[in-house]
Write a protein that holds these residues in place. Structure first.
Motif, short mmCIF file in Angstrom:
data_model
loop_
_atom_site.label_atom_id
_atom_site.label_comp_id
_atom_site.label_asym_id
_atom_site.label_seq_id
_atom_site.Cartn_x
_atom_site.Cartn_y
_atom_site.Cartn_z
N UNK A 1 0.86 -1.19 0.00
CA UNK A 1 0.00 0.00 0.00
C UNK A 1 0.90 1.23 0.00
N UNK A 2 0.75 2.09 -1.02
CA UNK A 2 1.49 3.35 -1.10
C UNK A 2 0.67 4.44 -0.45
N UNK A 3 1.24 5.10 0.58
CA UNK A 3 0.53 6.16 1.29
C UNK A 3 1.40 7.41 1.34
N UNK A 4 0.74 8.56 1.31
CA UNK A 4 1.41 9.85 1.47
C UNK A 4 0.97 10.43 2.80
N UNK A 5 1.91 10.97 3.57
CA UNK A 5 1.64 11.44 4.92
C UNK A 5 1.98 12.92 5.03
N UNK A 6 1.21 13.63 5.85
CA UNK A 6 1.51 15.02 6.18
C UNK A 6 0.75 15.38 7.45
N UNK A 7 1.10 16.50 8.03
CA UNK A 7 0.39 17.01 9.18
C UNK A 7 0.15 18.49 9.00
#
Length: 160
Positions: free
Chosen positions: A12-18
């Motif tokens: 699973x390819x996920x992009x993260x940010x806050x």
């Protein structure tokens, strides 16, 4: 990234940010019938909370947490939560170059690999658009009693 990755699950390819959200209101023009004049409260309270999010661009799965800080400990808590939500999958999570992402205290779970974006490239992270959309459509002309999620959130927007 490791060439050998134990496990049989899908990747699973996920992009993260806050993003930081606070009680400073964003007052904008709004429509109302004549002769009514809309009233919007303004608030300049420097009280903030942080939303962490990771999105899978192939199927739109979004994992998020609201945490009190941006630091290595909160990032670790978020990563652990995402890995627990997808225990049978191998997750490749794309992160930006924030200092707490490179913290020595970050210990990725067995089903997680972190991949860094190039410096100064927020346009490559689709989660950035999520924050823009939330701020544009959900937080203008509103004032909140408290930033605490357990407190009663009364919308101060005038409904005309």
């Amino acid at each position: 990234m490791d060439r050998t990755w134990p496990g049989q699950g899908p990747i699973r390819l996920m992009f993260q940010d806050e993003a930081r959200f606070g009680r400073i209101s964003d007052t904008r023009r709004c429509w109302c019938p004549k002769p009514v004049r809309p009233l919007c409260q303004a608030m300049v309270t420097q009280e903030y909370t942080y939303a962490y999010a990771a999105v899978s661009v192939t199927d739109g799965v979004l994992d998020s947490l609201i945490l009190p800080h941006v630091n290595g400990a909160c990032m670790q808590m978020f990563l652990d939560e995402v890995c627990a939500r997808h225990p049978d999958e191998r997750i490749v999570m794309v992160i930006d170059g924030a200092g707490w992402h490179r913290s020595a205290s970050i210990r990725p779970a067995h089903n997680l690999r972190l991949l860094s974006l190039p410096p100064y490239s927020p346009e490559l992270n689709p989660v950035e658009h999520l924050w823009d959309d939330l701020r544009e459509k959900s937080f203008h002309n509103r004032a909140f009693e408290s930033i605490e999620p357990t407190a009663r959130q009364e919308d101060r927007r005038e409904h005309v």
